[in-house]
Design an enzyme around this catalytic site. Structure first.
Site, PDB file in Angstrom:
ATOM      1  N   GLY A 238       3.709  -1.355   4.197  1.00  0.00           N
ATOM      2  CA  GLY A 238       2.756  -2.287   4.793  1.00  0.00           C
ATOM      3  C   GLY A 238       2.952  -3.740   4.427  1.00  0.00           C
ATOM      4  O   GLY A 238       2.002  -4.526   4.496  1.00  0.00           O
TER       5      GLY A 238
ATOM      6  N   GLY B 106       4.575  -6.261   5.948  1.00  0.00           N
ATOM      7  CA  GLY B 106       4.316  -7.173   7.063  1.00  0.00           C
ATOM      8  C   GLY B 106       2.845  -7.240   7.414  1.00  0.00           C
ATOM      9  O   GLY B 106       2.299  -8.317   7.686  1.00  0.00           O
ATOM     10  N   SER B 107       2.180  -6.088   7.402  1.00  0.00           N
ATOM     11  CA  SER B 107       0.748  -6.043   7.710  1.00  0.00           C
ATOM     12  C   SER B 107      -0.065  -6.760   6.639  1.00  0.00           C
ATOM     13  O   SER B 107      -1.035  -7.462   6.941  1.00  0.00           O
ATOM     14  CB  SER B 107       0.276  -4.591   7.829  1.00  0.00           C
ATOM     15  OG  SER B 107       0.895  -3.939   8.915  1.00  0.00           O
TER      16      SER B 107
ATOM     17  N   ASP C  11      -2.279  -1.496  10.830  1.00  0.00           N
ATOM     18  CA  ASP C  11      -2.508  -1.494   9.382  1.00  0.00           C
ATOM     19  C   ASP C  11      -3.180  -2.770   8.882  1.00  0.00           C
ATOM     20  O   ASP C  11      -3.636  -2.829   7.740  1.00  0.00           O
ATOM     21  CB  ASP C  11      -1.189  -1.309   8.623  1.00  0.00           C
ATOM     22  CG  ASP C  11      -0.730   0.141   8.574  1.00  0.00           C
ATOM     23  OD1 ASP C  11      -1.535   1.028   8.924  1.00  0.00           O
ATOM     24  OD2 ASP C  11       0.428   0.381   8.198  1.00  0.00           O
TER      25      ASP C  11
ATOM     26  N   PRO D  70       9.550  -4.578  -0.337  1.00  0.00           N
ATOM     27  CA  PRO D  70      10.709  -4.292   0.518  1.00  0.00           C
ATOM     28  C   PRO D  70      10.307  -4.240   1.993  1.00  0.00           C
ATOM     29  O   PRO D  70       9.198  -3.815   2.330  1.00  0.00           O
ATOM     30  CB  PRO D  70      11.185  -2.917   0.031  1.00  0.00           C
ATOM     31  CG  PRO D  70      10.621  -2.755  -1.335  1.00  0.00           C
ATOM     32  CD  PRO D  70       9.335  -3.515  -1.346  1.00  0.00           C
ATOM     33  N   VAL D  71      11.221  -4.684   2.866  1.00  0.00           N
ATOM     34  CA  VAL D  71      10.942  -4.655   4.302  1.00  0.00           C
ATOM     35  C   VAL D  71      11.371  -3.306   4.875  1.00  0.00           C
ATOM     36  O   VAL D  71      12.242  -2.624   4.334  1.00  0.00           O
ATOM     37  CB  VAL D  71      11.660  -5.814   5.035  1.00  0.00           C
ATOM     38  CG1 VAL D  71      11.145  -7.153   4.532  1.00  0.00           C
ATOM     39  CG2 VAL D  71      13.172  -5.729   4.859  1.00  0.00           C
ATOM     40  N   CYS D  72      10.714  -2.912   5.983  1.00  0.00           N
ATOM     41  CA  CYS D  72      10.995  -1.633   6.656  1.00  0.00           C
ATOM     42  C   CYS D  72      10.939  -0.472   5.664  1.00  0.00           C
ATOM     43  O   CYS D  72      11.821   0.396   5.649  1.00  0.00           O
ATOM     44  CB  CYS D  72      12.355  -1.665   7.349  1.00  0.00           C
ATOM     45  SG  CYS D  72      12.480  -2.892   8.643  1.00  0.00           S
ATOM     46  N   ALA D  73       9.892  -0.462   4.843  1.00  0.00           N
ATOM     47  CA  ALA D  73       9.819   0.509   3.749  1.00  0.00           C
ATOM     48  C   ALA D  73       8.615   1.433   3.841  1.00  0.00           C
ATOM     49  O   ALA D  73       8.449   2.308   2.994  1.00  0.00           O
ATOM     50  CB  ALA D  73       9.800  -0.224   2.404  1.00  0.00           C
TER      51      ALA D  73
ATOM     52  N   LYS E 109       0.854  -1.197   0.000  1.00  0.00           N
ATOM     53  CA  LYS E 109       0.000   0.000   0.000  1.00  0.00           C
ATOM     54  C   LYS E 109       0.881   1.236   0.000  1.00  0.00           C
ATOM     55  O   LYS E 109       2.042   1.215   0.416  1.00  0.00           O
ATOM     56  CB  LYS E 109      -0.945   0.005   1.211  1.00  0.00           C
ATOM     57  CG  LYS E 109      -0.247  -0.025   2.574  1.00  0.00           C
ATOM     58  CD  LYS E 109       0.159   1.339   3.104  1.00  0.00           C
ATOM     59  CE  LYS E 109       0.817   1.260   4.466  1.00  0.00           C
ATOM     60  NZ  LYS E 109       1.415   2.578   4.871  1.00  0.00           N
TER      61      LYS E 109
END
Length: 283
Positions: free
Chosen positions: A101, A103-104, A137, A95-98, A11
């Site tokens: 969302g 992980g959510s 989220d 991408p992670v830590c981007a 998102k």
């Protein structure tokens, strides 16, 4: 053995406003989010043994109880007395830590997938209740699409409008922790964002009004820490983007473009500037 595969779209925030700080120390946010076709894929498969196994093709992802996907499976097993185990495979593209969302969305996709795998017949409201227990989220990501979000993420109003746009994403090679951004918010001085104007523009299919009112109240804080974010924005606009904005607490920056030719110009302008650059579309 039957497996269920669910798509988990990323998102972006078309608008993010901070309304104030609550007594519990958290901040009330009002946001407009839209899904894009950069997606992870979550595959769930039944196991006879009463265990939760997680695999991922991303070495940065924890594959233990710290992962929200694990927390989802554990919560659903406990709440609905599920005695069989499950294997969960995460194919990561987001991408992670981007601030996108990922992980959510993975957690939300896991809720939807386990609802099918275990034939729980959960309503949307019941799935959202599980999502609230996992992260702010997650409830939005269960439904995805274009929506206005309020409260702790549990107030979701789907927006009756269609934004069909090309999106160029740039993920700088550093991360920004959301938890470290919010303590720096001064509600008296941050730039406010007119969320209602964004919603009205989307519902009226008024692209010009939309790009005029888009904004992110967290941008100034993250740019003060990482001025490179502003450089990315400037480069995208100089290449012809209609608007460039940070999503979430950053560091990812996205540009909206009405044509693919325009998006290609923006993409090529930043391709050598950062390693992670994507050209996608809104869903």
């Amino acid at each position: 053995m039957v497996s269920i595969i669910e798509r988990a779209p990323a998102k972006i925030n078309l608008g993010l406003d901070v309304l104030g700080k609550r007594e519990d120390g958290y901040h009330d946010l009002e946001m407009v989010m839209i899904s894009i076709d950069l997606c992870d894929y979550v595959t769930v498969s039944p196991l006879k043994d009463d265990v939760i196994m997680i695999e991922s093709d991303c070495p940065k992802m924890p594959i233990n109880e710290k992962n929200d996907v694990y927390k989802v499976a554990k919560l659903i097993k406990s709440r609905y007395a599920i005695s069989e185990g499950v294997s969960i495979l995460l194919n990561k593209k987001i991408p992670v830590c981007a601030g996108m969302g990922g992980g959510s969305s993975d957690a939300a996709a896991t809720i939807r997938a386990l609802n099918q795998l275990w034939d729980l017949k959960l309503s949307m409201e019941e799935m959202i209740a599980i999502g609230i227990a996992i992260g702010s989220d997650v409830p939005y990501c269960i439904q995805a699409g274009c929506a206005k979000i309020g409260g702790k993420g549990d107030r979701i109003e789907l927006i009756d409008g269609k934004l069909s746009s090309w999106v160029v994403l740039v993920k700088p090679d550093f991360g920004i922790s959301t938890r470290t951004v919010f303590p720096e918010i001064d509600c008296d001085v941050i730039s406010r964002v007119d969320i209602s104007a964004i919603v009205n523009a989307l519902e009226g299919n008024n692209y010009s009004d939309l790009i005029t009112h888009m904004g992110n109240a967290l941008e100034d804080i993250s740019i003060a820490r990482k001025p490179f974010i502003q450089k990315v924005k400037d480069k995208m606009v100089a290449a012809g983007a209609d608007v460039a904005l940070m999503t979430g607490s950053g560091p990812t920056v996205f540009a909206l473009c009405q044509t693919e030719k325009q998006a290609n110009r923006v993409f090529n302008s930043v391709k050598g500037f950062c390693k992670e650059v994507y050209k996608v579309r809104t869903l």
